[in-house]
Design an enzyme around this catalytic site. Sequence first.
Site, PDB file in Angstrom:
ATOM      1  N   GLU A   1     -15.572  15.923  15.441  1.00 42.00           N
ATOM      2  CA  GLU A   1     -15.927  17.140  14.732  1.00 42.00           C
ATOM      3  C   GLU A   1     -17.003  17.994  15.406  1.00 42.00           C
ATOM      4  OE1 GLU A   1     -14.304  18.197  11.818  1.00 42.00           O
ATOM      5  OE2 GLU A   1     -12.989  16.624  12.600  1.00 42.00           O
TER       6      GLU A   1
ATOM      7  N   SER B   1      27.446   1.301 -25.090  1.00 42.16           N
ATOM      8  CA  SER B   1      27.627   0.013 -25.772  1.00 42.16           C
ATOM      9  C   SER B   1      26.390  -0.865 -25.734  1.00 42.16           C
ATOM     10  CB  SER B   1      28.805  -0.739 -25.148  1.00 42.16           C
ATOM     11  OG  SER B   1      30.008  -0.045 -25.389  1.00 42.16           O
TER      12      SER B   1
END
Length: 725
Positions: free
Chosen positions: A144, A433
């Site tokens: 950085e 079902s």
Amino acid sequence: MTGQKRGRGKLVAERRYKATNKTSPKPKAKRATTKKARRAPKRKSTQPFVVRVVVGFVRWILRALWIIISRTALVVALILGLSVGYIYTTLPPVTDLLDGRARGSVTLLDRNGSIFAWRGEQFGGQITADTVSPHLKNAIVATEDRRFYKHFGVSPRGIASAIKINLSEGRGPLSGHGGSTLTQQTAKLLCLGVPYDPTEWESQTAYEADCRQGTIARKLKEVVYAMAMEARYSKDEILSIYMNRAYLGAGANGFEAAAQRYFGKSAAEVNIAESAMLAGLLTAPSRYAPTNNLKRSQERAGIVLLLMNQQGFITDAERAEAKAHPAELSETAEKRAGGYFADWVMGAGPDFLTRDTTEDVVIDTTLDQRIQTAAEEALTYIFENKVRAGSKAQAAIVVMSADGAVRAMVGGRKLKVSGAFNRATQARRQPGSAFKPFVYAAALDLGWSYDSVIMDEPLTLDIPGSGPWTPQNYDRKFHGAVTLTDALRNSFNIPAVKLAVDVGLENVRTVAEMFGIESDLAQGPALALGASESTLLEMTGAYAGILNGGSSVTPYGLKSLRLKGDNTPLMGQDGGLGERVITPESAQELIYMMYNVVQNGTGRRAQLDGIEVAGKTGTTQAARDAWFMGFTADYVAGVWMGYDDNTPLTGVTGSGLPAEIWHETMSRVMAGVDPKPLPMIRPSAPPTVADQSNVAQSGTAGGRKTDKADNVLRDLLGAIFGTGN
């Protein structure tokens, strides 16, 4: 006398005063020459008049500009100094800036106390530049701001370099690379000292977007704030603020949270490869998060290793070693287990303690990661090996204990998710079902028996407002007199409808609702065939009620919720066993009937070697939904399969792929578990149609062994004397 005159004649004092010697011509000539030289006219300029005017004007302009610039610089320096001084006085102690979250975090633990998921904004705890791994500190600086320890908060060289790069790439001078120092980035993370105020901002997202603005005015403020920080804090203190507040993907705020999230260790313990991966996240946290794409994250870490090597932080050998053995996710991070389950549990507690919490919260859950993995592997196996390539069909799985404690949840084919649509809890689909066991439960509790006989014959019912309705069996045939066990085993529709009408549709609805089916249930006889909508979670919970002997359950995943660092729960389990719905005897008969469904009926594909299984298949009209619901003595599991847009499935029924998914899931779940027998009746022989006189004709109740009044009286006496429910 003569000697005296001669002596005077030799004196030379008179020669000093040349002005008194009037007869000497040479001095006059010299004076004349000198006089003429003094009076000699100046050499005339050879430059044209216009040129001289222009040159003079330029000199005047330059002199004026110098005066203006110097005065302006002095004023700017004065204003800058005053601004820096003012901000300096407003900066709080560094310890107040380390945790800048507006929201808290939620850590979810499985049934064994192990972390399996995180939600909210994670913060692993305060760290400093002195306590983190030196490799991590070096990786951040190398990535950085390599001049971090040399500048005064702003790097003119860095800004000039960024402008040059932006222009060379065809962008504006301030678009793209900003040349910001680590101090400026920290100032931006602090939003230049402006705290988040919910009353002033529409959302935290809008607030953060404003903090990231790149306008010239914002940049100037950022410069002033950065210089004030440099005056107020040491370099390591600024770096500490940055390391605690930087967002690093997957909800991790700060390097301690990220190290715990991705590697399961503290930021003080990360090695060179792990440090490089963490530092690499700063460029684009979501894109490079290893939980999203590990390979891409490792490639980014390779660039960070190169920067560290070029700047002398690591040797060539260390770089080669780290590149050859890149960072890997921890087992927990790799699994990313229970994403659907975690999202569901987050909705179980109040929002101010879950989704919108401002505190750090820990939730103990019912999730079993072994069972969760089994469900995920089963789903993946079926879709990779038995579903055609390119199919958009979806599936969902829920596994729970008989008391409603959810052990696993898969809400779709995409497994490692957060915030995705959960088909297990959010999709309302017709169960077909798979609903029939509730019809038989009502009938058994009202006097019918597993060996009662009913006629499977043509049936037409007059539905008020709709006219005549004629149900059909799946095979389009009629089978005459059948026992209830055979009717359920073969999933005949006509006996189920006749039975529902006989015991009363309202009673069927009541039983289903008490078992946990909360959806609006159909009013007509189609209710018996699963025409109503339900969720997979509701259906699985209802089947758990059958397994546990007839008591309702409320599915739950949250066991307790507490603040981090406090062992006193703020809230506890909200679910589990409820009131009794049917008698234990009725439940045992129903389980036996459902056992026959798997043994030699429609659910044969769900059989497990050496383990008793009971269940029921379900397929809706046009095969838009396919289900298999079943259980062993230990666990209940439900499977749904279908398309999100209700497109009919091709060649799929509940007895097919859903039953196979169930089988693959439960075979893995039951591996290594001592099988227990199902809690069911065990007749000496299967029921048969032995007495045709005991047959229900056209919906009459001829097949019951007791009537409704007898059953109600039995329940009442049992409640009074303790021999019933």
